[in-house]
Design an enzyme around this catalytic site. Structure first.
Site, PDB file in Angstrom:
ATOM      1  N   TRP A 139       0.867  -1.190   0.000  1.00 43.54           N
ATOM      2  CA  TRP A 139       0.000   0.000   0.000  1.00 43.54           C
ATOM      3  C   TRP A 139       0.905   1.242   0.000  1.00 43.54           C
ATOM      4  CZ3 TRP A 139      -1.762   2.886   4.763  1.00 43.54           C
ATOM      5  CH2 TRP A 139      -2.751   3.824   4.459  1.00 43.54           C
ATOM      6  N   ASP A 192      -0.488  -5.060   9.603  1.00 43.91           N
ATOM      7  CA  ASP A 192      -1.466  -4.094   9.125  1.00 43.91           C
ATOM      8  C   ASP A 192      -2.718  -4.887   8.773  1.00 43.91           C
ATOM      9  OD1 ASP A 192      -3.033  -2.249   7.885  1.00 43.91           O
ATOM     10  OD2 ASP A 192      -1.536  -1.585   6.424  1.00 43.91           O
ATOM     11  N   LYS A 227     -13.121  -0.726   6.140  1.00 46.94           N
ATOM     12  CA  LYS A 227     -13.678  -1.624   5.119  1.00 46.94           C
ATOM     13  C   LYS A 227     -14.682  -2.614   5.728  1.00 46.94           C
ATOM     14  CE  LYS A 227      -9.909   0.011   3.304  1.00 46.94           C
ATOM     15  NZ  LYS A 227      -9.486   0.607   2.095  1.00 46.94           N
TER      16      LYS A 227
HETATM   17  N1  KET Z   1      -3.539  -0.440   5.261  1.00 47.25           N
HETATM   18  C1  KET Z   1      -3.789  -0.924   4.038  1.00 47.25           C
HETATM   19  C2  KET Z   1      -3.075  -2.131   3.572  1.00 47.25           C
HETATM   20  C3  KET Z   1      -4.736  -0.269   3.249  1.00 47.25           C
HETATM   21  O1  KET Z   1      -4.986  -0.764   2.057  1.00 47.25           O
HETATM   22  C4  KET Z   1      -5.388   0.876   3.725  1.00 47.25           C
HETATM   23  C5  KET Z   1      -6.338   1.609   2.873  1.00 47.25           C
HETATM   24  C6  KET Z   1      -5.085   1.302   5.022  1.00 47.25           C
HETATM   25  C7  KET Z   1      -4.146   0.614   5.758  1.00 47.25           C
HETATM   26  C8  KET Z   1      -5.722   2.498   5.646  1.00 47.25           C
HETATM   27  O2  KET Z   1      -7.064   2.465   5.747  1.00 47.25           O
HETATM   28  P1  KET Z   1      -7.850   3.477   6.702  1.00 47.25           P
HETATM   29  O3  KET Z   1      -8.880   4.075   5.842  1.00 47.25           O
HETATM   30  O4  KET Z   1      -6.883   4.497   7.233  1.00 47.25           O
HETATM   31  O5  KET Z   1      -8.392   2.625   7.776  1.00 47.25           O
HETATM   32  N2  KET Z   1      -6.399   1.454   1.618  1.00 47.25           N
HETATM   33  C9  KET Z   1      -7.344   2.016   0.670  1.00 47.25           C
HETATM   34  C10 KET Z   1      -7.714   3.439   0.880  1.00 47.25           C
HETATM   35  C11 KET Z   1      -6.552   4.378   0.963  1.00 47.25           C
HETATM   36  O6  KET Z   1      -5.607   4.295   0.179  1.00 47.25           O
HETATM   37  O7  KET Z   1      -6.605   5.238   1.858  1.00 47.25           O
HETATM   38  C12 KET Z   1      -6.842   1.732  -0.735  1.00 47.25           C
HETATM   39  O8  KET Z   1      -5.745   1.181  -0.914  1.00 47.25           O
HETATM   40  O9  KET Z   1      -7.573   2.032  -1.682  1.00 47.25           O
END
Ligand code: KET
Length: 502
Positions: free
Chosen positions: A184, A265, A301
């Site tokens: 990510w 993570d 999610k």
């Molecule tokens: N870790 C991973 C692996 C991840 O894909 C995301 C979010 C997050 C942490 C953070 O999520 P949060 O919304 O802070 O709980 N990924 C998606 C959204 C983004 O990039 O913010 C994505 O990859 O589309």
């Protein structure tokens, strides 16, 4: 005659002049004083007059590689546009989903007049923290029972990673964190800001579109003693490729033997298999051996609480007294960063996790989301097969979680956006959660056209000719097109050819 209320002394004597000066200070006339001060300010760079902005040198920053896709999508007026960029769940109708159980919890919260909007403690809502630890480690986790786990509410997954990173930078002797290649995109940005230095370990194997397990083991073996290793708990983003349980066991043994510190993570618990427990298995294997680790959890999610920013950081320690001291240090990280976390989202989660029926309802809704994604994989795979799209697309059904790492290159992605209004990250990642039965054919058409390349090539040829390509060059181009026809078996060779054309 002067009125009684007129306190202005008559001008003349020195005393009178002093008095009138004093009075002007006490009762400044708006016109004179404001203009005077404006005149003084106007010479200064932050005033509204004259000189350039003090920020005039600031350069335009690039859009975020993931969230910027949504920005571009929102600007596109096309009625057929499709956003497969950000990992956000959509219904079959392409609409964002608020889970029923979340609506219910919110209703309960609204109806409860005893609820107030006071500050939460620095570490957040106590119930939320306790229950979140159970979600990831299991209700009967010995580490929880032995009070060896400290959990703090943070701003979703990102905030949990950031707080964990800064805690490590301040309190852990080894400041290097190994992140998978690829990962990510935000990992490589947030950990340096937390004070850690980032290195990568091999993870994805492009030719097999699977795990480079040998490379992973080699890189972790050669990491320095005690190094931190970021592991995606499940549903690896962006590749959708996870180690098997046997491979996880090997990773665990290697990491423990090298004294490497796992930092999980967990952004997609429940999205890989549809089961919260199955998806937490790798984390639980590491906790079961009695060793230490960190886990960043997100409810963005799996509870659809993206904008509520609800997450938790747990640190599993070897003893209860260490856990207490660790928590005291986490508070020192959080307080100057954002003081304390927001109350609403965490209250929704706590309401759901506390109540057996609501918890069960959540797991059913979560499973339905995971199942819909799995069925999208099947439908897309079949649609490509039906079109005879060159290449082996079985990775679409083999990969798990929210994303398919298609193998499409950035030129092909740009083509699909330009010609089909399909938005996705330039690394070829598509969010399967953004797809529906209605949009699968559109995506399959776009992939087919992108992969079979002649469409791209013809467009390049035509536009190149439009900008005045000489006839000889144009024929050369067409000759290359014919050559391309035989190289389309693998999309990656298509890229080389297109680059040559340009
Ligand atoms: N870790 C991973 C692996 C991840 O894909 C995301 C979010 C997050 C942490 C953070 O999520 P949060 O919304 O802070 O709980 N990924 C998606 C959204 C983004 O990039 O913010 C994505 O990859 O589309």
């Amino acid at each position: 005659m002067r009125s009684q209320t007129d306190h202005t002394p008559s001008v003349g004597s020195v005393t009178d002049r002093r008095l009138s000066c004093l009075l002007r200070h006490l009762h400044p006339s708006p016109s004179s004083s404001a203009m005077e001060s404006d005149r003084t300010i106007s010479a200064l760079p932050t005033s509204s007059f004259g000189s350039d902005s003090v920020f005039a040198h600031v350069v335009q920053g690039p859009e975020d590689a993931i969230l910027g896709v949504t920005v571009a999508f929102n600007k596109d007026p096309s009625p057929i546009k499709l956003n497969l960029g950000v990992g956000a769940y959509r219904t079959e109708e392409g609409k964002p989903l608020v889970l029923n159980v979340v609506r219910k919890a919110e209703q309960l919260l609204v109806n409860d007049k005893s609820r107030v909007k006071e500050y939460l403690p620095i570490v957040g809502l106590a119930d939320f923290n306790k229950l979140s630890a159970k979600v990831i480690f299991g209700a009967d986790s010995p580490a929880i029972q032995e009070n060896r786990v400290t959990t703090v509410q943070c701003l979703s997954g990102t905030g949990s990673l950031r707080v964990g990173g800064e805690f490590l930078a301040r309190n852990y002797p080894q400041r290097t964190i190994y992140i998978p290649q690829p990962t990510w995109g935000n990992h490589a940005k947030l950990f340096p800001l937390a004070g850690l230095s980032v290195k990568t370990y091999r993870y994805y194997d492009p030719p097999t579109r699977g795990l480079n397990f040998q490379g992973l083991l080699e890189d972790l073996s050669s990491a320095p003693l005690g190094a931190i290793v970021l592991l995606h708990a499940c549903a690896h983003n962006p590749t959708g490729v996870d180690p098997t349980i046997e491979q996880w066991e090997q990773i665990r043994q290697l990491m423990r033997s090298k004294g490497l510190l796992p930092f999980f993570d967990s952004a997609y618990q429940g999205f890989a298999s549809g089961s919260l427990d199955a998806d937490a298995q790798p984390v639980r294997m590491f906790v079961a051996d009695g060793g230490e680790c960190l886990v960043a959890q997100s409810y963005a999610k799996n509870m659809g609480l993206y904008g509520e920013r609800v997450g938790a950081l747990s640190i599993v320690c070897k003893s209860a007294d260490v856990a207490i001291r660790v928590e005291s240090q986490l508070k020192l990280v959080i307080r100057p960063m954002y003081s304390n976390p927001p109350i609403h989202g965490a209250s929704i989660v706590a309401t759901i996790l506390k109540d057996r029926n609501m918890f069960d309802e959540w797991t059913v809704e979560l499973k339905a989301m995971a199942d819909r994604i799995i069925s999208m994989r099947q439908q897309l795979f079949e649609a490509l097969r039906a079109r005879g799209t060159p290449g082996d697309w079985s990775h679409i059904i083999k990969q798990i979680g929210m994303f398919t790492f298609t193998g499409l290159n950035s030129e092909q992605v740009a083509f699909m956006t330009r010609e089909y209004h399909i938005y996705m990250t330039s690394d070829g990642r598509i969010s399967m959660a953004g797809l529906s039965s209605k949009t699968v054919p559109h995506l399959a058409d776009a992939i087919h056209a992108a992969v079979t390349g002649h469409l791209i090539a013809i467009k390049i040829a035509m536009s190149s000719n439009g900008i005045g390509l000489k006839l000889k060059q144009y024929y050369k181009l067409l000759l290359l097109l014919l050559l391309m026809e035989s190289t389309f078996q693998d999309p990656s060779t298509c890229r080389v050819t297109i680059l040559r054309l340009q």
